[in-house]
Write a protein that holds these residues in place. Structure first.
Motif, PDB file in Angstrom:
ATOM      1  N   GLY A  22       0.756  -1.223   0.034  1.00  0.00           N
ATOM      2  CA  GLY A  22       0.020  -0.053  -0.015  1.00  0.00           C
ATOM      3  C   GLY A  22       0.975   1.317  -0.036  1.00  0.00           C
ATOM      4  O   GLY A  22       0.740   2.300  -0.754  1.00  0.00           O
ATOM      5  N   ALA A  23       1.903   1.210   1.001  1.00  0.00           N
ATOM      6  CA  ALA A  23       2.877   2.452   0.870  1.00  0.00           C
ATOM      7  C   ALA A  23       3.522   2.658  -0.472  1.00  0.00           C
ATOM      8  O   ALA A  23       3.574   3.748  -1.013  1.00  0.00           O
ATOM      9  CB  ALA A  23       3.696   2.331   2.080  1.00  0.00           C
ATOM     10  N   ALA A  24       4.030   1.521  -1.121  1.00  0.00           N
ATOM     11  CA  ALA A  24       4.768   1.702  -2.209  1.00  0.00           C
ATOM     12  C   ALA A  24       3.792   2.073  -3.527  1.00  0.00           C
ATOM     13  O   ALA A  24       4.236   2.806  -4.317  1.00  0.00           O
ATOM     14  CB  ALA A  24       5.293   0.301  -2.852  1.00  0.00           C
ATOM     15  N   CYS A  25       2.721   1.796  -3.523  1.00  0.00           N
ATOM     16  CA  CYS A  25       1.699   2.031  -4.359  1.00  0.00           C
ATOM     17  C   CYS A  25       1.452   3.511  -4.219  1.00  0.00           C
ATOM     18  O   CYS A  25       1.341   4.305  -5.166  1.00  0.00           O
ATOM     19  CB  CYS A  25       0.047   1.371  -4.407  1.00  0.00           C
ATOM     20  N   LEU A  26       1.162   4.193  -2.978  1.00  0.00           N
ATOM     21  CA  LEU A  26       0.708   5.397  -2.749  1.00  0.00           C
ATOM     22  C   LEU A  26       2.361   6.339  -3.107  1.00  0.00           C
ATOM     23  O   LEU A  26       2.022   7.063  -3.914  1.00  0.00           O
ATOM     24  CB  LEU A  26       0.770   5.514  -1.306  1.00  0.00           C
ATOM     25  N   THR A  27       3.318   5.670  -3.088  1.00  0.00           N
ATOM     26  CA  THR A  27       4.667   6.571  -3.224  1.00  0.00           C
ATOM     27  C   THR A  27       4.662   6.617  -4.757  1.00  0.00           C
ATOM     28  O   THR A  27       5.042   7.613  -5.179  1.00  0.00           O
ATOM     29  CB  THR A  27       5.902   5.659  -2.811  1.00  0.00           C
ATOM     30  N   VAL A  28       4.512   5.497  -5.400  1.00  0.00           N
ATOM     31  CA  VAL A  28       4.474   5.513  -6.948  1.00  0.00           C
ATOM     32  C   VAL A  28       3.469   6.413  -7.511  1.00  0.00           C
ATOM     33  O   VAL A  28       3.899   7.196  -8.501  1.00  0.00           O
ATOM     34  CB  VAL A  28       4.529   4.217  -7.579  1.00  0.00           C
ATOM     35  N   GLY A  29       2.300   6.371  -6.949  1.00  0.00           N
ATOM     36  CA  GLY A  29       1.389   7.332  -7.460  1.00  0.00           C
ATOM     37  C   GLY A  29       1.673   8.800  -7.206  1.00  0.00           C
ATOM     38  O   GLY A  29       1.462   9.699  -8.209  1.00  0.00           O
ATOM     39  N   VAL A  30       2.183   8.928  -6.015  1.00  0.00           N
ATOM     40  CA  VAL A  30       2.385  10.515  -5.754  1.00  0.00           C
ATOM     41  C   VAL A  30       3.657  10.950  -6.693  1.00  0.00           C
ATOM     42  O   VAL A  30       3.713  12.091  -7.231  1.00  0.00           O
ATOM     43  CB  VAL A  30       3.038  10.632  -4.354  1.00  0.00           C
ATOM     44  N   ALA A  31       4.454  10.100  -6.836  1.00  0.00           N
ATOM     45  CA  ALA A  31       5.741  10.428  -7.695  1.00  0.00           C
ATOM     46  C   ALA A  31       5.362  10.767  -9.108  1.00  0.00           C
ATOM     47  O   ALA A  31       5.571  11.487  -9.813  1.00  0.00           O
ATOM     48  CB  ALA A  31       6.888   9.335  -7.674  1.00  0.00           C
ATOM     49  N   PHE A  33       2.247  11.648 -10.160  1.00  0.00           N
ATOM     50  CA  PHE A  33       1.363  12.652 -10.008  1.00  0.00           C
ATOM     51  C   PHE A  33       2.355  13.939 -10.028  1.00  0.00           C
ATOM     52  O   PHE A  33       2.161  15.055 -11.168  1.00  0.00           O
ATOM     53  CB  PHE A  33       0.625  12.621  -8.882  1.00  0.00           C
ATOM     54  N   ILE A  34       3.424  14.022  -9.419  1.00  0.00           N
ATOM     55  CA  ILE A  34       4.245  15.214  -9.483  1.00  0.00           C
ATOM     56  C   ILE A  34       5.104  15.231 -10.841  1.00  0.00           C
ATOM     57  O   ILE A  34       5.150  16.551 -11.316  1.00  0.00           O
ATOM     58  CB  ILE A  34       5.486  15.096  -8.365  1.00  0.00           C
ATOM     59  N   MET A  35       5.325  14.291 -11.053  1.00  0.00           N
ATOM     60  CA  MET A  35       6.252  14.311 -12.510  1.00  0.00           C
ATOM     61  C   MET A  35       5.461  14.798 -13.955  1.00  0.00           C
ATOM     62  O   MET A  35       5.859  15.311 -14.545  1.00  0.00           O
ATOM     63  CB  MET A  35       6.992  13.103 -12.699  1.00  0.00           C
ATOM     64  N   VAL A  40      -5.505  10.583 -12.687  1.00  0.00           N
ATOM     65  CA  VAL A  40      -5.904   9.282 -12.638  1.00  0.00           C
ATOM     66  C   VAL A  40      -5.197   8.432 -11.739  1.00  0.00           C
ATOM     67  O   VAL A  40      -5.579   7.637 -10.982  1.00  0.00           O
ATOM     68  CB  VAL A  40      -6.251   8.771 -14.076  1.00  0.00           C
ATOM     69  N   MET A  41      -3.928   8.426 -12.007  1.00  0.00           N
ATOM     70  CA  MET A  41      -2.855   7.438 -11.584  1.00  0.00           C
ATOM     71  C   MET A  41      -2.767   7.707  -9.898  1.00  0.00           C
ATOM     72  O   MET A  41      -2.711   6.812  -9.173  1.00  0.00           O
ATOM     73  CB  MET A  41      -1.371   7.755 -11.938  1.00  0.00           C
TER      74      MET A  41
END
Length: 165
Positions: A22-31, A33-35, A40-41
């Motif tokens: 869950g934490a990894a999915c959130l980290t990837v999603g935020v990264a 989104f920032i980039m 949607v991601m």
């Protein structure tokens, strides 16, 4: 926190892996989104993270209230069909009762070894057909651990006395 220490290692590992995913999915999603400002991601990663947190909470309550069943025994047979995604594992417990479990093909169970299998306590109905019963009970399997290689009591006594067995 004491309940977390009393949990079987298999359930602790499942709990921590679910939190990590869950934490990894959130980290990837935020990264992402920032980039690339991909909302949607971000929403999808938030949803996966939320569901993993809910799964962790339910798993923690299940383990803390000891609402799981343990099947322990020696693996005496493994039957696998080519097209199916599961294998039928035959287990004999200490009283000689034989049980059949349907596990994923990726589970590394070996004949002649003792295992402890963990399942959610459920009152589900079984249909009698192996495939449908597996589909119905797919969420009840929590994990398993290898206890060790089976040693016959007669051989164990001989090796304790120092004689070759």
């Amino acid at each position: 926190m004491n309940q977390l220490k009393d949990m079987p290692p298999v359930l602790q590992r499942k709990l921590f892996l679910t939190i990590f995913i869950g934490a990894a999915c959130l980290t990837v999603g935020v990264a992402v989104f920032i980039m690339s400002t991909d909302t949607v991601m971000l929403i999808l990663s938030l949803a996966v993270s939320l569901f993993s947190v809910l799964k962790c909470i339910s798993l923690y309550h299940l383990a803390a209230q000891k609402r799981y069943e343990i099947v322990e025994g020696t693996c005496v047979g493994i039957a696998s069909r080519p097209i199916r995604r599961y294998r039928k594992i035959k287990i004999i417990d200490d009283e000689g009762m034989e049980s059949s479990l349907l596990l994923n093909k990726q589970s590394k169970v070996k004949i002649g070894y003792r295992y402890r299998f963990y399942f959610k306590s459920t009152d589900r109905i079984t249909i009698g057909h192996a495939y449908f019963d597996t589909a119905i009970a797919s969420d009840s399997f929590l994990g398993f651990e290898e206890i060790g290689e089976f040693i016959e009591p007669a051989k164990a006594e001989k090796t304790e006395d120092g004689q070759a067995g």
